[in-house]
Structure formats: structure tokens, C-alpha cells
Design a protein around this motif. Sequence first.
Motif, PDB file in Angstrom:
ATOM      1  N   UNK A  13      19.443  48.338  46.898  1.00 18.65           N
ATOM      2  CA  UNK A  13      20.857  48.599  47.082  1.00 18.65           C
ATOM      3  C   UNK A  13      21.458  47.498  47.928  1.00 18.65           C
ATOM      4  N   UNK A  14      21.685  46.368  47.322  1.00 13.37           N
ATOM      5  CA  UNK A  14      22.186  45.219  48.059  1.00 13.37           C
ATOM      6  C   UNK A  14      23.612  45.489  48.532  1.00 13.37           C
ATOM      7  N   UNK A  15      24.018  44.804  49.594  1.00 11.55           N
ATOM      8  CA  UNK A  15      25.354  45.063  50.141  1.00 11.55           C
ATOM      9  C   UNK A  15      26.454  44.930  49.092  1.00 11.55           C
ATOM     10  N   UNK A  16      26.309  43.985  48.166  1.00 16.87           N
ATOM     11  CA  UNK A  16      27.430  43.780  47.238  1.00 16.87           C
ATOM     12  C   UNK A  16      27.587  44.939  46.247  1.00 16.87           C
ATOM     13  N   UNK A  17      26.562  45.783  46.147  1.00 13.12           N
ATOM     14  CA  UNK A  17      26.738  46.937  45.267  1.00 13.12           C
ATOM     15  C   UNK A  17      27.337  48.109  46.034  1.00 13.12           C
ATOM     16  N   UNK A  18      27.312  48.052  47.326  1.00 19.16           N
ATOM     17  CA  UNK A  18      27.972  49.096  48.122  1.00 19.16           C
ATOM     18  C   UNK A  18      29.454  48.785  48.111  1.00 19.16           C
ATOM     19  N   UNK A  19      30.129  49.377  47.199  1.00 21.66           N
ATOM     20  CA  UNK A  19      31.510  48.979  46.984  1.00 21.66           C
ATOM     21  C   UNK A  19      32.469  49.926  47.686  1.00 21.66           C
ATOM     22  N   UNK A  20      33.712  49.737  47.397  1.00 25.59           N
ATOM     23  CA  UNK A  20      34.709  50.512  48.094  1.00 25.59           C
ATOM     24  C   UNK A  20      34.994  49.854  49.434  1.00 25.59           C
ATOM     25  N   UNK A  21      34.486  48.673  49.581  1.00 24.33           N
ATOM     26  CA  UNK A  21      34.692  47.932  50.820  1.00 24.33           C
ATOM     27  C   UNK A  21      35.936  47.072  50.665  1.00 24.33           C
ATOM     28  N   UNK A  22      36.967  47.341  51.443  1.00 22.36           N
ATOM     29  CA  UNK A  22      38.248  46.648  51.244  1.00 22.36           C
ATOM     30  C   UNK A  22      38.158  45.144  51.446  1.00 22.36           C
ATOM     31  N   UNK A  23      37.121  44.672  52.159  1.00 22.46           N
ATOM     32  CA  UNK A  23      37.005  43.238  52.401  1.00 22.46           C
ATOM     33  C   UNK A  23      36.743  42.455  51.126  1.00 22.46           C
ATOM     34  N   UNK A  24      36.191  43.132  50.130  1.00 19.43           N
ATOM     35  CA  UNK A  24      35.857  42.407  48.910  1.00 19.43           C
ATOM     36  C   UNK A  24      36.933  42.571  47.840  1.00 19.43           C
ATOM     37  N   UNK A  25      38.021  43.153  48.217  1.00 11.77           N
ATOM     38  CA  UNK A  25      39.109  43.432  47.289  1.00 11.77           C
ATOM     39  C   UNK A  25      39.572  42.175  46.570  1.00 11.77           C
ATOM     40  N   UNK A  26      39.590  41.065  47.308  1.00 11.84           N
ATOM     41  CA  UNK A  26      40.137  39.835  46.762  1.00 11.84           C
ATOM     42  C   UNK A  26      39.289  39.265  45.621  1.00 11.84           C
ATOM     43  N   UNK A  27      38.053  39.737  45.492  1.00 14.53           N
ATOM     44  CA  UNK A  27      37.164  39.190  44.467  1.00 14.53           C
ATOM     45  C   UNK A  27      37.694  39.478  43.062  1.00 14.53           C
ATOM     46  N   UNK A  28      38.140  40.712  42.860  1.00 17.30           N
ATOM     47  CA  UNK A  28      38.600  41.088  41.535  1.00 17.30           C
ATOM     48  C   UNK A  28      40.027  40.608  41.322  1.00 17.30           C
ATOM     49  N   UNK A  29      40.200  39.765  40.323  1.00 19.04           N
ATOM     50  CA  UNK A  29      41.532  39.251  40.034  1.00 19.04           C
ATOM     51  C   UNK A  29      42.284  40.258  39.172  1.00 19.04           C
ATOM     52  N   UNK A  91      51.993  58.675  24.792  1.00 18.33           N
ATOM     53  CA  UNK A  91      53.253  58.477  24.072  1.00 18.33           C
ATOM     54  C   UNK A  91      54.092  57.380  24.725  1.00 18.33           C
ATOM     55  N   UNK A  92      53.739  57.005  25.959  1.00 15.50           N
ATOM     56  CA  UNK A  92      54.459  55.905  26.591  1.00 15.50           C
ATOM     57  C   UNK A  92      53.597  55.230  27.643  1.00 15.50           C
ATOM     58  N   UNK A  93      53.923  53.959  27.927  1.00 14.28           N
ATOM     59  CA  UNK A  93      53.177  53.241  28.954  1.00 14.28           C
ATOM     60  C   UNK A  93      51.931  52.566  28.401  1.00 14.28           C
ATOM     61  N   UNK A  94      51.217  51.861  29.274  1.00 17.35           N
ATOM     62  CA  UNK A  94      50.037  51.135  28.805  1.00 17.35           C
ATOM     63  C   UNK A  94      48.821  51.444  29.672  1.00 17.35           C
ATOM     64  N   UNK A  95      47.672  51.371  29.041  1.00 17.67           N
ATOM     65  CA  UNK A  95      46.407  51.510  29.749  1.00 17.67           C
ATOM     66  C   UNK A  95      45.573  50.290  29.402  1.00 17.67           C
ATOM     67  N   UNK A  96      45.125  49.571  30.435  1.00 13.58           N
ATOM     68  CA  UNK A  96      44.317  48.384  30.175  1.00 13.58           C
ATOM     69  C   UNK A  96      42.978  48.501  30.886  1.00 13.58           C
ATOM     70  N   UNK A  97      41.937  48.095  30.205  1.00 13.70           N
ATOM     71  CA  UNK A  97      40.622  48.005  30.834  1.00 13.70           C
ATOM     72  C   UNK A  97      40.198  46.549  30.752  1.00 13.70           C
ATOM     73  N   UNK A  98      39.899  45.967  31.878  1.00 16.01           N
ATOM     74  CA  UNK A  98      39.593  44.550  31.981  1.00 16.01           C
ATOM     75  C   UNK A  98      40.640  43.701  31.274  1.00 16.01           C
ATOM     76  N   UNK A  99      41.896  44.080  31.469  1.00 16.83           N
ATOM     77  CA  UNK A  99      42.990  43.296  30.919  1.00 16.83           C
ATOM     78  C   UNK A  99      43.305  43.559  29.457  1.00 16.83           C
ATOM     79  N   UNK A 100      42.435  44.326  28.774  1.00 16.15           N
ATOM     80  CA  UNK A 100      42.684  44.590  27.353  1.00 16.15           C
ATOM     81  C   UNK A 100      43.287  45.975  27.184  1.00 16.15           C
TER      82      UNK A 100
END
Lengths: 295, 252
Positions: A13-29, A91-100
Amino acid sequence: MDDSDAQERGPRMLPQTETGNPNRESVAVTPLLEVADVRHEVRGERQKTTNLILSDVSLRARAGEFISIVGPSGCGKSTLLNLISGLAKPTGGTIKIEGQQVTGVRPDVGFIFQQDALLPWRTAAENVQLALKFRGVPKAERRQRASEWMDRFGLGALHERYPREMSGGQRKRAAIAATLVYEPRLLLMDEPFSALDVQTRDFIETDVLSAWSQTQGQTALFVTHDLEEAIALSDRVIVMSQSPGTIVSDYPVDIPRPRNIMDVRTTEHFQDLHKTIWADLRKQVLAGAAPGKGQ
Amino acid sequence: MRPSVKAAVALADVATVAGVIALWQSDSAATASYLSKPSAVFAAIKVWLTNSTLLGYIPVTLWEAAAGMLIALAAATVIASLLAASSRAASIFEPFMALGNAAPRIALAPLFLLIFGTDLKSKVIFVATSVVFIPFFSIFRALTTVDQDLLNNARCLGAGRFAIVREVYIPAVTSSVVASLRVTVAFSLLTAILAEYLASQEGIGYEIQQAQNNLQANYAIAGVVIIALIAVIIDMALRLIERRALVWRDPS
């Protein structure tokens, strides 16, 4: 036995898999999931009226987040999961997963239902292999991969059992293994534990949480009406309004991981969080139950 | 059931049969002309099973029933699938199927024989059209009541259209067909015999009819006994198949 299993896997269980950590928020574009201004109407029984189920729902989820959605019954939280899964179209709005944009069921999304939906004519092992079979994975490999997941969920001795020969908890474990076996990026869960007794629920939640924490950034979206369960599992708890459902608030849950499902509820911090969110949720529940507004 | 209870039940069965036969055998000669006697029936069965003509009638009847039933199963599958696939087609045609099912089709047997003749083919057609409603309704119901959760789950797991048919619809239909197979088989045999009874040149039903015309009640009863025994054997075999095929189901 479940605990020792989790500890055994601890070092992985490496640290990078322990998510929900706000410090790593910037990683995901791009967020893994982006729900924007979704509204959903369904035709009334006589085809003349339309019922508004969801109104202006917007929500973003990063890779690796565990998010719970709570709300009064009938607020459309299950509908929201159905829309995200691609089983139904908003019926309205959009849902995207990984930008698609989501246009149908996607192979990288898993959905665990409230009712266990195992095929009754297939054994536990065959059920767990189904998704791999649909993906054209060779027989030997799918047998092995399914077997690993069954072991992780304590189903090692139940390969040849038919669903009717299993307990409710065992069926639920099999259904979860059947979904996790293809390692979806986004895991949707619609009140999966509501039919289970408390002890069984705690054990399965522990296993689900441990499996999730070992993935490379799997996002979990968990719908429940049980606020304690929501807080214990999640990084964020989203509160929905009574029908037509919309998101009223979004609470971060800053309880450190790994968490012990059974002990976490007794901490003061947990109880403070529960008090705060419940005050909010209670308003929504009461608003739905108020005279003249009930459905 | 406990073994001792099972044995007692079997004993009671044997005693009942023996009692009826004894009563029947001891009956006065007054009814013997049209009811015959067990000894005479037994003699007739013996003749039936040794005489090559009579013996040859058994496969004729079985063949008519089997061919008719297979055609019925195939037709029922096709019609039920088409109607289940289109709710509009179902709303148009299902009432006709219901009407056909409710109608006393057996009363139409003479009409059938007039139209299709009295040969083997006409018996097969009669069996097929009489029986088709039983598998049709069980297949149609199975297809239209497939659990939505199963379908959604299969879709989420990545099943395409073909995979859903293979993994969900076909097993659901198969189990309902197997479950209704015993009724279908029994009804196929019944209608085959009936068609032979009304007009034919061969078959168990034909022999029963001939025997009655010639006041040989023992041969008629022998025919009924033989067909009943065959039906029981087939039924037992089907029960075995059913248990094998539906192991996943709740024991009923």
C-alpha cells in the motif's frame, strides 16, 4: 482473518495509492468523472406528465477518490448512478469520464447493485469470470484471475456453489468480486450493503476498502442512506436534496487512512463530522417528509 | 422422506393396485363384456408385445408424438422470441395465442384429418398445433419476465447483445422449457393417440379404436396400459433430466 490479510498486503500500500490526499490534487488535470448540469426527467405513468428526478446536478471526482452520496429516499441518487453507468441517458447536461462523454456502458466502469444480480444458473466461479469472458480473456487466465479475487473476498471454498446455495453475504461478496475482477477505473455502488446484517456489512466493507486502497487510483462512488457508513468509507460525503434531487453540500472527510471500519465510528472526530453532516441531511429528509411535499 | 416411510408408501401403492385388480377380476360377468377382466387384459398385453404388427404400432405412435412435439418446441421458440422482441407484435398477436390456447383444440381434430388426410404427416401436424401453446407461453413468459437486474448487471460487466442472449435469455428460456417439458410430452402422446383413434391405419390409438369396434375391451385396455407405462417411463426420465439441468434452482 480479514484483518491479517489486509496487514499482509500492507507494504504494497504505497503512499501514492492512499488517495483522498488534497496535496496530490494538482496531479489530475482532467477529473476522472465530471457531471455537469445534469437534469433527468421520466415520463409519468399516464405518459402525459413528466417527473423531474434530478435537477442541475454537477459533480467532479478525481482518480482515487472514494465519494459517498447520501440523501433522502427517492431523491434520485440511484438514478444518478444509472446515468453515470451509461445504462440510462440524462435528459439534460453532460457526463464525462476521463474527458469522454458517456454514451453507453463503458468497459472501465463497474456497477455493484443493491440486489445481488448474479446469474442463478452459473456457479460463483463462473459468475466472477463473466466480465473476463465478455472481454475475451483466455479460459486459463480468467480462471486464475477470478480465483485470486474470490480468495481475497473469502470465497475460496465456494467456487462450485450456485447463488441459491450461498448466504446473502457470500452472494454479495461474489457480486463484488465479479465487478472488481476487471479492475474498473470507476466503481459505482448503489446501496450494496443495505440488505446485509451489521456484522457481515462491516466485514465486507473492510474488504472492499482494502481492495480499493490497493488499486492504482480507482474512483469509488457509493450511494447509501446510511450516513455512518458513508463517513466511515469516504473521502467526501455529498448530500443531496429531496426530490427533485440536486447536490446541496459536499463535505470532505479528513479521517486518515488506512481506517478500521469497526473502530473509526467511535472516534470523536467521526462523531463531530456525523453531527455536522446529519444536521444538513436531516433538513433534507424533513423537507421531503413535510406535509404537502411528500411523494 | 425417511426410508421407512418411503417403504410404507411403496407398499400402500402396491396394495392399492393389487386391491383394484382383485376387485376387478372378481367382478361378475355382467360388466366383463365391456370392462373385460385383468386376466384377459394381461393376455392381450402379452399378445401385443409378441405380435409384430401390434408391436410395430408402438414406435409409430411415439414417432408421431415426438416429431409433433419437436416441431411445436421449435415453432414456439420462434414465435415467442418474435413476440417478446416486439411489444407491438405481442400486443397484436398474444390475444390470438391465448384464444388458441383456451379453445378446445381437440374438438377440431376431425377437421384436421379432413384437411391433411389420415397419414402420419397429418398426425404430426395435429400434435404440433395442439401442443405448441404450452411451450409458447412458458417461453414467452420466460423471455418477458427476465430480471431487469440480471440484464443491467450483464451489460455493466461488458456483455454485448449476443452475450446477453447466450448468458441470460437462453438459460432463462431453457429452464422454463425443461420445467414445462413433462406436460408437453404427456400432451403430445395424448393428442397423437387421439388422432390415431379418430382416423388412421396404424398406431396404438388405431388399435384401441379397432378393439372397441370389435368388442375386444381387453385389447383396448391393454393399449391404454401400454401407453400409460411408456408415459410413466418417459416422465421418470424427464424428472431426472430436469433435476440435472436445473441444479441451480431451488429444490421444489
